[in-house]
Design a protein around this motif. Sequence first.
Motif, PDB file in Angstrom:
ATOM      1  N   GLN A 254       0.837  -1.201   0.000  1.00  0.00           N
ATOM      2  CA  GLN A 254       0.000   0.000   0.000  1.00  0.00           C
ATOM      3  C   GLN A 254       0.871   1.251   0.000  1.00  0.00           C
ATOM      4  O   GLN A 254       0.508   2.265  -0.620  1.00  0.00           O
ATOM      5  N   ALA A 255       2.016   1.188   0.662  1.00  0.00           N
ATOM      6  CA  ALA A 255       2.923   2.341   0.680  1.00  0.00           C
ATOM      7  C   ALA A 255       3.434   2.637  -0.727  1.00  0.00           C
ATOM      8  O   ALA A 255       3.528   3.807  -1.129  1.00  0.00           O
ATOM      9  N   ASP A 256       3.764   1.584  -1.490  1.00  0.00           N
ATOM     10  CA  ASP A 256       4.231   1.773  -2.862  1.00  0.00           C
ATOM     11  C   ASP A 256       3.138   2.396  -3.724  1.00  0.00           C
ATOM     12  O   ASP A 256       3.392   3.319  -4.505  1.00  0.00           O
ATOM     13  N   MET A 257       1.912   1.891  -3.592  1.00  0.00           N
ATOM     14  CA  MET A 257       0.823   2.397  -4.416  1.00  0.00           C
ATOM     15  C   MET A 257       0.437   3.824  -4.013  1.00  0.00           C
ATOM     16  O   MET A 257       0.069   4.637  -4.867  1.00  0.00           O
ATOM     17  N   THR A 258       0.532   4.121  -2.722  1.00  0.00           N
ATOM     18  CA  THR A 258       0.272   5.494  -2.270  1.00  0.00           C
ATOM     19  C   THR A 258       1.302   6.453  -2.835  1.00  0.00           C
ATOM     20  O   THR A 258       0.974   7.549  -3.295  1.00  0.00           O
ATOM     21  N   ALA A 259       2.564   6.031  -2.809  1.00  0.00           N
ATOM     22  CA  ALA A 259       3.635   6.877  -3.352  1.00  0.00           C
ATOM     23  C   ALA A 259       3.422   7.107  -4.855  1.00  0.00           C
ATOM     24  O   ALA A 259       3.631   8.213  -5.359  1.00  0.00           O
ATOM     25  N   PHE A 260       3.010   6.060  -5.557  1.00  0.00           N
ATOM     26  CA  PHE A 260       2.737   6.182  -6.990  1.00  0.00           C
ATOM     27  C   PHE A 260       1.603   7.169  -7.235  1.00  0.00           C
ATOM     28  O   PHE A 260       1.698   8.040  -8.097  1.00  0.00           O
ATOM     29  N   TYR A 261       0.531   7.026  -6.474  1.00  0.00           N
ATOM     30  CA  TYR A 261      -0.624   7.919  -6.631  1.00  0.00           C
ATOM     31  C   TYR A 261      -0.234   9.376  -6.381  1.00  0.00           C
ATOM     32  O   TYR A 261      -0.550  10.265  -7.176  1.00  0.00           O
ATOM     33  N   ASN A 262       0.494   9.617  -5.291  1.00  0.00           N
ATOM     34  CA  ASN A 262       0.867  10.985  -4.952  1.00  0.00           C
ATOM     35  C   ASN A 262       1.809  11.595  -5.989  1.00  0.00           C
ATOM     36  O   ASN A 262       1.783  12.807  -6.238  1.00  0.00           O
ATOM     37  N   ALA A 263       2.658  10.743  -6.608  1.00  0.00           N
ATOM     38  CA  ALA A 263       3.635  11.247  -7.565  1.00  0.00           C
ATOM     39  C   ALA A 263       3.030  11.486  -8.943  1.00  0.00           C
ATOM     40  O   ALA A 263       3.606  12.236  -9.747  1.00  0.00           O
ATOM     41  N   THR A 264       1.899  10.887  -9.249  1.00  0.00           N
ATOM     42  CA  THR A 264       1.341  10.970 -10.602  1.00  0.00           C
ATOM     43  C   THR A 264       0.007  11.691 -10.689  1.00  0.00           C
ATOM     44  O   THR A 264      -0.446  12.010 -11.798  1.00  0.00           O
ATOM     45  N   LYS A 265      -0.645  11.962  -9.573  1.00  0.00           N
ATOM     46  CA  LYS A 265      -2.009  12.504  -9.621  1.00  0.00           C
ATOM     47  C   LYS A 265      -2.062  13.927 -10.161  1.00  0.00           C
ATOM     48  O   LYS A 265      -3.114  14.404 -10.537  1.00  0.00           O
ATOM     49  N   GLY A 266      -0.916  14.618 -10.218  1.00  0.00           N
ATOM     50  CA  GLY A 266      -0.921  15.969 -10.751  1.00  0.00           C
ATOM     51  C   GLY A 266      -1.017  16.027 -12.261  1.00  0.00           C
ATOM     52  O   GLY A 266      -1.164  17.096 -12.812  1.00  0.00           O
TER      53      GLY A 266
END
Length: 266
Positions: A254-266
């Motif tokens: 979940q930490a990996d997917m959260t980091a991915f989401y935060n890095a790409t959602k912009g």
Amino acid sequence: LMFFVPAVPLRTGTSLINTLGNLGLLTNLKLCLDAGDVNSYDGSSQTWKDLSGNGTDFYRGSTSSAQATDPTFNGIAGKQSSGEYFSYDGGDVFTAVSVPSFAQALHKNNAAFSVLEWVYPNAIASTSELFGVIQTGSTSSPGIYFGNADTSSGLPLMFAGFGASGATMLVKRSTILFNNSAWNLIGMSFDEAAGALTFCINGVFESFTGQVYSSPSAGSTDAFWLGRDAIGDLLEKSGNRCASLSVFSAALSQADMTAFYNATKG
């Protein structure tokens, strides 16, 4: 003076492959499609190219020739903004040039994989209006399906088995709602040996235990599509969009997917 050189060079830029490198997620990366990276799509060709280094390219449509089933590229090639994506018209599909070895293992015993996809569902309202569809296998070969569910609520679904007949190995639906007529990160992480399945929708998670394949198949997968189910009667709804897709041969945390989401959602 002392200078320290990092062991792994920092990747720069906003391309998805660079972001994955910055997040340390390249090790198990098997597929990376990015509509905003000119190295993945040049704005005019028939092929959406894989940036992972594994060569899993996809045709727009079902062949290398221009046809009515080609998804439409929108935006400016290489601009790397939210305006670069492929749109569907209700009859479009992406077809893998060849089925990669990692796709052959997704439905088998001890499978471990993750999927992360940026999609835009266009006013999804019924069971026949799909989005975020990733399908390996066909009516005659085993595979996995990930997309929104075949229920009126349109919830995310993970399915493993055969498209039309034969054994169903696993079916599980999430209860997390997506944002209709907006961009969404939809994802899943699966470790069959541990029975752990996690859905991720826009950084919100739902996890399940005891999710294992019943009588897993050892057969080969003969197709790999984006935008359609195995039978071919259900396709992405007109107006749906896809901006990027990442597939990994490991169950991301979940930490990996959260980091991915935060890095790409912009």
